[in-house]
Design a protein around this motif. Structure first.
Motif, PDB file in Angstrom:
ATOM      1  N   GLN A 134      42.774  41.942  30.247  1.00  0.00           N
ATOM      2  CA  GLN A 134      41.833  42.670  29.400  1.00  0.00           C
ATOM      3  C   GLN A 134      41.344  43.955  30.065  1.00  0.00           C
ATOM      4  OE1 GLN A 134      41.179  41.796  26.213  1.00  0.00           O
ATOM      5  NE2 GLN A 134      42.719  40.239  26.620  1.00  0.00           N
ATOM      6  N   ALA A 135      41.208  43.952  31.369  1.00  0.00           N
ATOM      7  CA  ALA A 135      40.727  45.121  32.104  1.00  0.00           C
ATOM      8  C   ALA A 135      41.928  45.810  32.740  1.00  0.00           C
ATOM      9  CB  ALA A 135      39.724  44.699  33.173  1.00  0.00           C
ATOM     10  N   ALA A 136      42.161  47.035  32.362  1.00  0.00           N
ATOM     11  CA  ALA A 136      43.310  47.773  32.892  1.00  0.00           C
ATOM     12  C   ALA A 136      43.049  48.193  34.336  1.00  0.00           C
ATOM     13  CB  ALA A 136      43.576  49.001  32.042  1.00  0.00           C
ATOM     14  N   ALA A 137      44.069  48.123  35.147  1.00  0.00           N
ATOM     15  CA  ALA A 137      43.968  48.574  36.533  1.00  0.00           C
ATOM     16  C   ALA A 137      43.968  50.102  36.568  1.00  0.00           C
ATOM     17  CB  ALA A 137      45.137  48.035  37.342  1.00  0.00           C
ATOM     18  N   PRO A 138      43.232  50.696  37.472  1.00  0.00           N
ATOM     19  CA  PRO A 138      43.227  52.154  37.562  1.00  0.00           C
ATOM     20  C   PRO A 138      44.606  52.686  37.944  1.00  0.00           C
ATOM     21  CG  PRO A 138      42.053  51.202  39.419  1.00  0.00           C
ATOM     22  CD  PRO A 138      42.391  50.070  38.489  1.00  0.00           C
ATOM     23  N   THR A 139      45.005  53.763  37.295  1.00  0.00           N
ATOM     24  CA  THR A 139      46.323  54.341  37.571  1.00  0.00           C
ATOM     25  C   THR A 139      46.239  55.606  38.402  1.00  0.00           C
ATOM     26  OG1 THR A 139      46.230  55.540  35.482  1.00  0.00           O
ATOM     27  CG2 THR A 139      47.324  53.381  35.472  1.00  0.00           C
ATOM     28  N   THR A 140      45.055  56.031  38.770  1.00  0.00           N
ATOM     29  CA  THR A 140      44.905  57.233  39.592  1.00  0.00           C
ATOM     30  C   THR A 140      44.330  56.827  40.937  1.00  0.00           C
ATOM     31  OG1 THR A 140      42.680  57.637  38.744  1.00  0.00           O
ATOM     32  CG2 THR A 140      44.519  58.692  37.587  1.00  0.00           C
ATOM     33  N   PHE A 161      42.459  26.094  34.960  1.00  0.00           N
ATOM     34  CA  PHE A 161      41.511  26.787  34.083  1.00  0.00           C
ATOM     35  C   PHE A 161      41.009  28.073  34.731  1.00  0.00           C
ATOM     36  CE2 PHE A 161      37.120  27.606  32.788  1.00  0.00           C
ATOM     37  CZ  PHE A 161      37.339  27.884  31.442  1.00  0.00           C
ATOM     38  N   SER A 162      40.667  28.012  36.012  1.00  0.00           N
ATOM     39  CA  SER A 162      40.148  29.223  36.664  1.00  0.00           C
ATOM     40  C   SER A 162      41.240  30.281  36.787  1.00  0.00           C
ATOM     41  CB  SER A 162      39.545  28.891  38.027  1.00  0.00           C
ATOM     42  OG  SER A 162      40.536  28.432  38.902  1.00  0.00           O
ATOM     43  N   TRP A 163      42.489  29.866  37.069  1.00  0.00           N
ATOM     44  CA  TRP A 163      43.579  30.837  37.157  1.00  0.00           C
ATOM     45  C   TRP A 163      43.867  31.468  35.799  1.00  0.00           C
ATOM     46  CZ3 TRP A 163      48.444  30.910  34.879  1.00  0.00           C
ATOM     47  CH2 TRP A 163      49.281  31.933  35.331  1.00  0.00           C
ATOM     48  N   SER A 164      43.894  30.670  34.743  1.00  0.00           N
ATOM     49  CA  SER A 164      44.194  31.226  33.418  1.00  0.00           C
ATOM     50  C   SER A 164      43.068  32.139  32.947  1.00  0.00           C
ATOM     51  CB  SER A 164      44.463  30.118  32.403  1.00  0.00           C
ATOM     52  OG  SER A 164      43.325  29.302  32.251  1.00  0.00           O
ATOM     53  N   ALA A 165      41.818  31.806  33.258  1.00  0.00           N
ATOM     54  CA  ALA A 165      40.706  32.687  32.892  1.00  0.00           C
ATOM     55  C   ALA A 165      40.790  34.001  33.675  1.00  0.00           C
ATOM     56  CB  ALA A 165      39.374  31.995  33.157  1.00  0.00           C
ATOM     57  N   TYR A 166      41.144  33.924  34.950  1.00  0.00           N
ATOM     58  CA  TYR A 166      41.290  35.130  35.756  1.00  0.00           C
ATOM     59  C   TYR A 166      42.453  35.981  35.258  1.00  0.00           C
ATOM     60  CZ  TYR A 166      42.197  38.167  39.680  1.00  0.00           C
ATOM     61  OH  TYR A 166      42.437  39.264  40.441  1.00  0.00           O
ATOM     62  N   ALA A 167      43.562  35.337  34.877  1.00  0.00           N
ATOM     63  CA  ALA A 167      44.707  36.085  34.345  1.00  0.00           C
ATOM     64  C   ALA A 167      44.349  36.758  33.025  1.00  0.00           C
ATOM     65  CB  ALA A 167      45.906  35.160  34.168  1.00  0.00           C
TER      66      ALA A 167
END
Length: 77
Positions: free
Chosen positions: A55-61, A44-50
């Motif tokens: 949902q939150a995009a990683a910074p690309t710069t 459950f914790s892994w799937s919630a973290y995934a």
């Protein structure tokens, strides 16, 4: 994938190995139930973290994009 996401994936892999080792040594019905509960909580914790990571995009710069600059072709003329 960021290094932060990779770190947490490795933490979850370590958690799963520890729980399965515990399950292998718990030869009672209660030990199996406890192990399954721990596996369910880890899942459950892994799937919630995934989900949150998707949902939150990683910074690309920033520094990561400057480590490997794209190759530039030179004309031979």
């Amino acid at each position: 994938m960021t290094t932060f996401e990779l770190f947490f994936d490795l933490v979850y892999v370590f958690t799963l190995t520890q729980v399965t080792i515990y399950m292998a040594h718990a030869h009672s019905g209660m030990g199996v139930v406890e192990s399954l509960l721990l596996l369910a909580l880890a899942w459950f914790s892994w799937s919630a973290y995934a989900w949150l990571g998707n949902q939150a995009a990683a910074p690309t710069t920033g520094p990561r994009s400057t480590r490997c600059p794209p190759a530039v072709e030179r004309s031979s003329g």
